[in-house]
Design an enzyme around this catalytic site. Structure first.
Site, PDB file in Angstrom:
ATOM      1  N   SER A 130      12.558  30.152 -13.084  1.00 51.19           N
ATOM      2  CA  SER A 130      12.648  31.547 -13.520  1.00 51.19           C
ATOM      3  C   SER A 130      11.572  31.866 -14.542  1.00 51.19           C
ATOM      4  O   SER A 130      11.166  30.988 -15.330  1.00 51.19           O
ATOM      5  CB  SER A 130      14.026  31.807 -14.137  1.00 51.19           C
ATOM      6  OG  SER A 130      14.059  33.050 -14.811  1.00 51.19           O
TER       7      SER A 130
ATOM      8  N   TYR B 273      20.533  30.147 -19.861  1.00 57.45           N
ATOM      9  CA  TYR B 273      20.048  30.249 -18.477  1.00 57.45           C
ATOM     10  C   TYR B 273      18.616  29.720 -18.385  1.00 57.45           C
ATOM     11  O   TYR B 273      18.291  28.890 -17.535  1.00 57.45           O
ATOM     12  CB  TYR B 273      20.115  31.697 -17.998  1.00 57.45           C
ATOM     13  CG  TYR B 273      19.418  31.940 -16.676  1.00 57.45           C
ATOM     14  CD1 TYR B 273      19.954  31.443 -15.492  1.00 57.45           C
ATOM     15  CD2 TYR B 273      18.226  32.652 -16.614  1.00 57.45           C
ATOM     16  CE1 TYR B 273      19.312  31.640 -14.277  1.00 57.45           C
ATOM     17  CE2 TYR B 273      17.582  32.868 -15.413  1.00 57.45           C
ATOM     18  CZ  TYR B 273      18.122  32.364 -14.249  1.00 57.45           C
ATOM     19  OH  TYR B 273      17.484  32.569 -13.043  1.00 57.45           O
TER      20      TYR B 273
END
Length: 333
Positions: free
Chosen positions: A127, A152
């Protein structure tokens, strides 16, 4: 080719699977259909794939070690595309355990399956969130990414490190892709296109964080799938020790790529495009920056372009128009 696509009921996973079976690949799609967002939308994506030649579905949680080992032993995949994860930056602030289970334990089970069954290429989702506190734009794969600002992001950074270890120790070819704000038809309801379209059509205010002073490298789903397919077909080789290592490359068969639009958009302009496509004005509720958020993202995609010839082609105006057309049809609004 015989592939495993984890997260096959997800936004990117379903779109990729559709492309792969259309070109003649055999795909086992895996998903646990969790309730992080509307399960009916996940089932609707799956319904578009079910019954098509070359596709079979397994409902399974990647954190279940024994079940994952059985799946790998039974199927003997040539390639694995790992897209299953607990997503969401803000959600990770309040539910860290879900990210540890899915994104760390689950990814470990995928790596073990690939290792023991001799998988030829593991492509996995990282990501743009890994860039964290980095301030220099555009983000380059050669930048240090040791300062994430959400759990995350930290789990995605951990995935990159775990994959490198398996590439180095066991010769497992691994490619990690740092996705930059993917959007389009069949997307995730917790992402901005859904939130903006729903609020504008309902005459409700849009929550605009950091008082609108944000930029995002919005990347259309079709462009992401094109990049994924090209990467799938080009596993990384081992490199000579004399070539050295960088944060994005190694002597092991491992590499990291950004996959983004390469054209960051001001958040307020993005909202204006929605207003134009929907034919209505938005009411804005200006709010401070949220914990875990970053002010701007922008992808340097030079490495990916040089490696596989990928460059996105969808401008934001065309992408939003296609999303809005799908949204109005799917939700009948």
């Amino acid at each position: 080719m015989k592939l495993l696509v984890t997260g096959a009921a997800g936004f990117i996973g379903a779109a990729l699977t559709e492309r792969l079976i259309a070109r003649g690949d055999d795909v086992i799609g895996l998903d646990n259909l969790n309730d992080y967002y509307d399960v009916a939308l996940k089932e609707a994506r799956l319904a578009r794939l079910t019954g098509r030649p070359g596709f079979a579905f397994e409902r399974l949680d990647i954190a279940e070690r024994a079940a994952m080992a059985q799946l790998f032993a039974a199927q003997r995949f040539e390639t694995v595309v790992h897209l299953a994860a607990q997503a969401g930056v803000r959600y990770s602030v309040e539910h860290p355990e879900r990210y540890l289970d899915a994104n760390v334990v689950g990814f470990g089970n995928v790596l073990e399956g690939c290792r023991h069954q001799g998988v030829g290429h593991l492509v996995f989702a990282s990501s743009s969130s890994v860039y964290g506190l980095n301030a220099r734009l555009p983000f380059s794969e050669r930048d240090n990414v040791d300062h994430p600002v959400s759990l995350y992001a930290a789990t995605k950074k951990a995935n990159e490190l775990m994959a490198h270890t398996y590439a180095h120790l066991f010769g497992l070819p691994c490619t990690g892709l740092r996705f930059f704000t993917v959007y389009g038809p069949w997307g995730r309801p917790d992402m901005s296109p859904f939130l903006f379209a729903r609020a504008i059509l309902a005459g409700q205010p849009i929550k605009v964080f950091n008082h609108g002073q944000m930029k995002r490298d919005f990347t259309f789903i079709d462009d992401v799938v094109e990049g994924l397919v090209r990467v799938i077909d080009a596993p990384p080789p081992r490199r000579d020790a004399a070539a050295g290592v960088t944060p994005a490359t190694s002597t092991a068969p491992w590499r990291i790529f950004n996959i983004g639009n390469n054209r960051p958009v001001d958040l307020l302009h993005y909202i204006q495009v929605f207003e134009q496509c929907l034919g209505r004005k938005a009411e804005l509720e200006l709010l401070p920056l949220q914990p875990g958020d970053v002010v701007a993202t922008a992808a340097d995609i030079g490495d990916l372009e040089r490696a596989v010839g990928f460059r996105p082609t969808t401008p934001i105006e065309a992408g939003v128009q296609r999303f809005v057309a799908w949204y109005r049809t799917y939700y009948r609004v």
